[in-house]
Motif scaffolding. Structure first.
Motif, PDB file in Angstrom:
ATOM      1  N   ILE A 109      -7.808  15.805  11.423  1.00  6.12           N
ATOM      2  CA  ILE A 109      -6.722  15.878  12.404  1.00  6.12           C
ATOM      3  C   ILE A 109      -5.398  15.953  11.657  1.00  6.12           C
ATOM      4  N   GLN A 110      -4.559  16.893  12.051  1.00  6.66           N
ATOM      5  CA  GLN A 110      -3.238  16.993  11.440  1.00  6.66           C
ATOM      6  C   GLN A 110      -2.332  15.891  11.971  1.00  6.66           C
ATOM      7  N   ALA A 111      -1.703  15.185  11.059  1.00  3.71           N
ATOM      8  CA  ALA A 111      -0.808  14.101  11.449  1.00  3.71           C
ATOM      9  C   ALA A 111       0.399  14.097  10.515  1.00  3.71           C
ATOM     10  N   GLU A 112       1.355  13.238  10.836  1.00  2.26           N
ATOM     11  CA  GLU A 112       2.553  13.070  10.009  1.00  2.26           C
ATOM     12  C   GLU A 112       2.980  11.614  10.069  1.00  2.26           C
ATOM     13  N   GLU A 113       3.356  11.075   8.925  1.00  2.00           N
ATOM     14  CA  GLU A 113       4.018   9.773   8.938  1.00  2.00           C
ATOM     15  C   GLU A 113       5.520  10.035   8.914  1.00  2.00           C
ATOM     16  N   ILE A 114       6.133   9.891  10.078  1.00  2.00           N
ATOM     17  CA  ILE A 114       7.573  10.085  10.189  1.00  2.00           C
ATOM     18  C   ILE A 114       8.230   8.912   9.471  1.00  2.00           C
ATOM     19  N   THR A 115       8.818   9.193   8.324  1.00  2.00           N
ATOM     20  CA  THR A 115       9.279   8.148   7.413  1.00  2.00           C
ATOM     21  C   THR A 115      10.779   7.996   7.534  1.00  2.00           C
ATOM     22  N   ASP A 116      11.194   6.929   8.182  1.00  2.00           N
ATOM     23  CA  ASP A 116      12.593   6.693   8.514  1.00  2.00           C
ATOM     24  C   ASP A 116      12.998   5.322   7.995  1.00  2.00           C
ATOM     25  N   SER A 117      14.242   4.957   8.238  1.00  2.00           N
ATOM     26  CA  SER A 117      14.720   3.629   7.856  1.00  2.00           C
ATOM     27  C   SER A 117      15.909   3.249   8.723  1.00  2.00           C
ATOM     28  N   ALA A 118      16.162   1.956   8.793  1.00  4.22           N
ATOM     29  CA  ALA A 118      17.315   1.436   9.532  1.00  4.22           C
ATOM     30  C   ALA A 118      17.611   0.031   9.017  1.00  4.22           C
ATOM     31  N   GLU A 119      18.867  -0.294   8.976  1.00  6.30           N
ATOM     32  CA  GLU A 119      19.295  -1.609   8.512  1.00  6.30           C
ATOM     33  C   GLU A 119      18.733  -1.925   7.126  1.00  6.30           C
ATOM     34  N   GLY A 120      18.579  -0.870   6.310  1.00  2.79           N
ATOM     35  CA  GLY A 120      18.072  -1.053   4.962  1.00  2.79           C
ATOM     36  C   GLY A 120      16.587  -1.345   4.880  1.00  2.79           C
ATOM     37  N   LYS A 121      15.846  -1.102   5.957  1.00  4.52           N
ATOM     38  CA  LYS A 121      14.417  -1.404   5.976  1.00  4.52           C
ATOM     39  C   LYS A 121      13.624  -0.176   6.431  1.00  4.52           C
ATOM     40  N   PRO A 122      12.362  -0.069   6.012  1.00  3.34           N
ATOM     41  CA  PRO A 122      11.551   1.105   6.368  1.00  3.34           C
ATOM     42  C   PRO A 122      11.059   1.048   7.811  1.00  3.34           C
ATOM     43  N   VAL A 123      11.095   2.190   8.457  1.00  4.78           N
ATOM     44  CA  VAL A 123      10.535   2.351   9.806  1.00  4.78           C
ATOM     45  C   VAL A 123       9.681   3.612   9.783  1.00  4.78           C
ATOM     46  N   HIS A 124       8.370   3.440   9.840  1.00  2.00           N
ATOM     47  CA  HIS A 124       7.446   4.568   9.720  1.00  2.00           C
ATOM     48  C   HIS A 124       6.610   4.690  10.989  1.00  2.00           C
TER      49      HIS A 124
ATOM     50  N   GLY B 141     -12.933   6.005  12.104  1.00  2.00           N
ATOM     51  CA  GLY B 141     -12.012   6.937  11.475  1.00  2.00           C
ATOM     52  C   GLY B 141     -10.820   6.237  10.873  1.00  2.00           C
ATOM     53  N   ASN B 142      -9.953   7.038  10.273  1.00  2.47           N
ATOM     54  CA  ASN B 142      -8.712   6.546   9.678  1.00  2.47           C
ATOM     55  C   ASN B 142      -7.581   7.464  10.100  1.00  2.47           C
ATOM     56  N   LEU B 143      -6.511   6.878  10.617  1.00  2.00           N
ATOM     57  CA  LEU B 143      -5.381   7.664  11.108  1.00  2.00           C
ATOM     58  C   LEU B 143      -4.221   7.735  10.122  1.00  2.00           C
ATOM     59  N   HIS B 144      -4.304   7.018   9.007  1.00  2.00           N
ATOM     60  CA  HIS B 144      -3.153   6.926   8.102  1.00  2.00           C
ATOM     61  C   HIS B 144      -3.628   7.139   6.673  1.00  2.00           C
ATOM     62  N   THR B 145      -3.428   8.348   6.165  1.00  2.00           N
ATOM     63  CA  THR B 145      -3.910   8.712   4.832  1.00  2.00           C
ATOM     64  C   THR B 145      -2.906   9.633   4.149  1.00  2.00           C
ATOM     65  N   HIS B 146      -2.726   9.443   2.837  1.00  2.00           N
ATOM     66  CA  HIS B 146      -1.821  10.293   2.068  1.00  2.00           C
ATOM     67  C   HIS B 146      -2.576  11.051   0.983  1.00  2.00           C
ATOM     68  N   THR B 147      -2.046  12.202   0.628  1.00  2.91           N
ATOM     69  CA  THR B 147      -2.627  13.043  -0.414  1.00  2.91           C
ATOM     70  C   THR B 147      -1.516  13.470  -1.371  1.00  2.91           C
ATOM     71  N   LEU B 148      -1.851  14.356  -2.278  1.00  2.00           N
ATOM     72  CA  LEU B 148      -0.857  14.873  -3.214  1.00  2.00           C
ATOM     73  C   LEU B 148       0.215  15.723  -2.531  1.00  2.00           C
ATOM     74  N   TRP B 149       0.014  16.018  -1.259  1.00  3.02           N
ATOM     75  CA  TRP B 149       1.081  16.720  -0.535  1.00  3.02           C
ATOM     76  C   TRP B 149       2.338  15.861  -0.440  1.00  3.02           C
ATOM     77  N   SER B 150       2.189  14.530  -0.477  1.00  2.00           N
ATOM     78  CA  SER B 150       3.377  13.673  -0.533  1.00  2.00           C
ATOM     79  C   SER B 150       3.205  12.684  -1.682  1.00  2.00           C
ATOM     80  N   ASP B 151       2.959  11.416  -1.395  1.00  2.00           N
ATOM     81  CA  ASP B 151       2.904  10.437  -2.481  1.00  2.00           C
ATOM     82  C   ASP B 151       1.497   9.914  -2.763  1.00  2.00           C
ATOM     83  N   GLY B 152       0.453  10.605  -2.270  1.00  2.00           N
ATOM     84  CA  GLY B 152      -0.904  10.227  -2.614  1.00  2.00           C
ATOM     85  C   GLY B 152      -1.254  10.660  -4.022  1.00  2.00           C
ATOM     86  N   ASN B 153      -2.466  10.305  -4.479  1.00  3.60           N
ATOM     87  CA  ASN B 153      -2.835  10.649  -5.855  1.00  3.60           C
ATOM     88  C   ASN B 153      -4.090  11.513  -5.950  1.00  3.60           C
TER      89      ASN B 153
END
Length: 268
Positions: A161-176, A58-70
């Protein structure tokens, strides 16, 4: 009857028995397949109380047009299904695929999809694809997970499976942080440092898991994205138990460079 005739007759009977055996086995297999197919369709197959352990792909990390997928979520799910994956988590950024969302029909191609709308219509048909005119532009409604999952899920073979990539940042860097089997959206929790931000988001996932009574798998995505998270960070945040060793996006730096280790080295 001569000895040769007896041998020939014996061999003929043996050959006949072999063919009868093969036909019997084939009939049994067909019967089994029909019964299995009936069980898939009607849902009357008994689920074993203690199924034997097995590997699932399986794959646990996928994006669609709901956010920045294509691509449309049904199309993404269909791709994984026909590639013999067993599960797929849709993990768009800071949201769940719920409610109403309309997009301009040019968005897939704007993001690099090849004939995205055309493929969508060809696969699911204009009775499924909802369109409207808004300010002189054609828009397409994105279907939420609870509307389209029945189109692609197969019992015992493929689930969403419903999932979310909690997209955060700190110290000018991405934390997902990826949260799989989530019930409600978790907003980015923030923090003064990379480590504090990782910990805050993981604790928020744990809190929802406890409150909802459902298991939620949390893991850090692509630590080398922006070379944001070091091995020392991973070791320091004891709540962080899993992280993404490989990611197919070309910009996440999973191979490292002359100054940073690969994610495989981080894992080792």
């Amino acid at each position: 009857m001569t000895v040769e005739q007896k041998d020939t007759a014996r061999q003929q009977r043996i050959n006949q028995m072999k063919w009868q055996s093969k036909i019997g086995v084939l009939a049994c297999l067909v019967a089994v397949l029909i019964c299995q197919r009936s069980a898939w369709v009607h849902g009357d197959e008994v689920v074993p109380p203690n199924p034997a352990p097995k590997w699932y792909k399986g794959n646990l990390h996928t994006h669609t047009l709901w956010s920045d997928g294509n691509d449309f979520p049904e199309m993404v799910a269909e791709w994984y299904r026909v590639k013999d994956y067993n599960f797929l988590a849709l993990s768009d950024h800071n949201l769940l695929s719920r409610g109403q969302k309309w997009i301009n029909d040019t968005l897939p191609s704007d993001r690099g999809a090849i004939a995205g709308v055309e493929r969508y219509l060809a696969r699911f048909g204009d009775q499924w694809v909802e369109t409207r005119e808004e300010d002189g532009r054609r828009q397409i409604r994105l279907k939420p997970l609870n509307e389209f999952r029945s189109l692609v899920e197969e019992r015992g073979k493929f689930i969403l499976i419903q999932a979310e990539e909690i997209t955060d940042s700190a110290e000018g860097k991405p934390v997902h942080i990826n949260a799989t089997n989530i019930r409600d959206v978790i907003n980015p929790q923030g923090g003064e440092t990379i480590r504090e931000t990782i910990r805050n988001n993981l604790n928020a996932v744990t809190s929802q898991s406890v409150q909802s009574g459902r298991p939620i798998l949390a893991h850090l995505n692509h630590p080398n994205f922006g070379f944001a998270v070091t091995a020392e960070d991973l070791a320091h945040v004891l709540e962080e138990r899993f992280f993404e060793v490989y990611n197919g996006h070309p910009s996440v730096g999973h191979r490292g460079d002359e100054h940073h280790p690969s994610t495989e080295v981080l894992w080792d």
